[in-house]
Motif scaffolding. Structure first.
Motif, PDB file in Angstrom:
ATOM      1  N   MET A 148      33.075  67.489 -57.988  1.00 54.41           N
ATOM      2  CA  MET A 148      34.302  67.512 -58.762  1.00 54.41           C
ATOM      3  C   MET A 148      34.104  68.451 -59.946  1.00 54.41           C
ATOM      4  SD  MET A 148      36.330  64.385 -60.696  1.00 54.41           S
ATOM      5  CE  MET A 148      36.562  63.451 -59.182  1.00 54.41           C
ATOM      6  N   ILE A 182      34.777  69.640 -63.572  1.00 52.01           N
ATOM      7  CA  ILE A 182      35.220  69.036 -64.827  1.00 52.01           C
ATOM      8  C   ILE A 182      34.784  69.924 -65.990  1.00 52.01           C
ATOM      9  CG2 ILE A 182      35.071  67.025 -66.349  1.00 52.01           C
ATOM     10  CD1 ILE A 182      34.372  65.336 -63.904  1.00 52.01           C
ATOM     11  N   ALA A 240      35.721  61.387 -67.517  1.00 50.59           N
ATOM     12  CA  ALA A 240      36.725  62.156 -66.774  1.00 50.59           C
ATOM     13  C   ALA A 240      36.580  61.922 -65.280  1.00 50.59           C
ATOM     14  CB  ALA A 240      36.578  63.647 -67.096  1.00 50.59           C
ATOM     15  N   ARG A 277      38.019  58.472 -64.458  1.00 50.01           N
ATOM     16  CA  ARG A 277      39.493  58.465 -64.486  1.00 50.01           C
ATOM     17  C   ARG A 277      40.068  59.170 -63.258  1.00 50.01           C
ATOM     18  NH1 ARG A 277      38.626  60.013 -70.323  1.00 50.01           N
ATOM     19  NH2 ARG A 277      38.735  58.051 -71.497  1.00 50.01           N
ATOM     20  N   ARG A 278      39.476  60.300 -62.883  1.00 51.93           N
ATOM     21  CA  ARG A 278      40.011  61.034 -61.739  1.00 51.93           C
ATOM     22  C   ARG A 278      39.803  60.274 -60.428  1.00 51.93           C
ATOM     23  NH1 ARG A 278      38.686  67.478 -62.483  1.00 51.93           N
ATOM     24  NH2 ARG A 278      39.186  67.634 -64.717  1.00 51.93           N
TER      25      ARG A 278
END
Length: 319
Positions: A40, A42, A116, A119-120
């Motif tokens: 991911m 970020i 982050a 949350r994602r």
């Protein structure tokens, strides 16, 4: 003049040889131990994580200094995956997660990144498990991002500042980022190969390191120059913000438990665990015989601690 030029040429050949050896070793290690999970992006970082998936209560596991997510994948994660959604995370710069060399390595910056990710993934106040430096990071997440931590299970965590790093980590004490980069790309890898077995033994002591630690727990990934640079950066950045977090510990009001080994030679259970118990009387502190690498050497006791916190967290949510 000819002698001087000869020496310069010889030095250049040696440095080039070290750079080639380091780069080649990193490629061989990555071929042996490729990424196991997903990525991911970020804030300019590419974070590697393994997610068991599903709708069961979520547990996020964060490894320690110089480690990677396979420290939890070695044995502990399997003991929890039947009842929980288990997410293992490579911290920024560690394992297969990337971090720009000029990006901050502080607990605050890393907490923002992991929050982050949480949350994602759509996780609602998951139980956060942290080992060693990952314990300090877990505390930072709970304090800075309370929506991202509903409980804390800490395994041999760093909670309080230490005057100097353990002897086994003295070689990482490099204040200059430029010098850190030069060492990482030249001598760190051959020195790591030469001293690796001794360093691993010291980190695990007084318990024995498993023979399959280099492969099954990803120990070989630490031989890459990126790993050395990130590990040194992490260690040097800890003291920047840890005292500020220490002053806020008393405000933590979520279920929290801690497991420590009496024989831990990297962090003192009295200065880290018992000191935390004084600040947070509700802390469930368990001290046992053992060393520092509890997720690997004591997976049953570690998993049992996680389950205790998870049950308390679920009980509070139900109420």
């Amino acid at each position: 003049m000819a002698i001087l030029l000869g020496l310069i040429l010889l030095l250049a050949i040696i440095v080039a040889g070290l750079v080639w050896f380091t780069s080649n070793t990193a490629k061989r290690v990555e071929a042996l131990l490729p990424p196991r999970g997903q990525f991911m992006d970020i804030d300019g970082q590419r974070i590697h994580y393994v997610d068991s998936g599903g709708t069961k209560p979520a547990i996020v596991m964060i490894h320690g200094l110089g480690g990677n997510l396979l420290h939890f994948g070695y044995a502990m994660a399997d003991k929890l995956s039947a009842d929980y959604r288990v997410i293992l995370v490579d911290r920024p710069g560690s394992g297969y997660s990337t971090r720009p060399e000029d990006a901050p390595a502080t607990l605050t910056a890393q907490a923002k990144t992991i929050a982050a990710l949480i949350r994602r993934l759509g996780l609602k106040r998951p139980l956060v498990v942290g080992h060693s430096l990952g314990g300090a990071l877990s505390l930072a997440i709970a304090l800075d991002h309370p929506d991202c931590a509903g409980g804390l299970a800490l395994l041999a965590p760093l909670t309080h500042a230490v005057e100097s790093p353990p002897d086994v980590f003295k070689g990482l004490e490099i204040p200059s980022p430029l010098m850190r980069k030069i060492i990482a790309r030249t001598v760190a890898t051959p020195l790591g190969i030469r001293r690796g077995p001794q360093l691993v033994a010291e980190v695990f002591a007084p318990e024995a390191a498993p023979a399959d630690f280099p492969m099954r727990a990803g120990g070989l990934l630490g031989l890459r120059p990126s790993a050395f640079y990130a590990t040194s950066s992490d260690m040097m950045a800890v003291s920047d913000v840890l005292p500020g977090y220490m002053a806020r510990y008393k405000s933590i009001d979520i279920p929290m438990a801690m497991l420590y080994g009496k024989g831990d030679r990297l962090l003192d259970y009295r200065a880290q665990g018992e000191a935390m118990k004084i600040v947070c009387p509700a802390l469930d502190l368990e001290v046992m015989e053992g060393g520092h690498m509890l997720p690997i050497t004591q997976p049953d006791r570690s998993a049992a601690l996680v389950r205790r916190v998870a049950e308390r967290q679920q009980g509070m949510q139900a109420a």
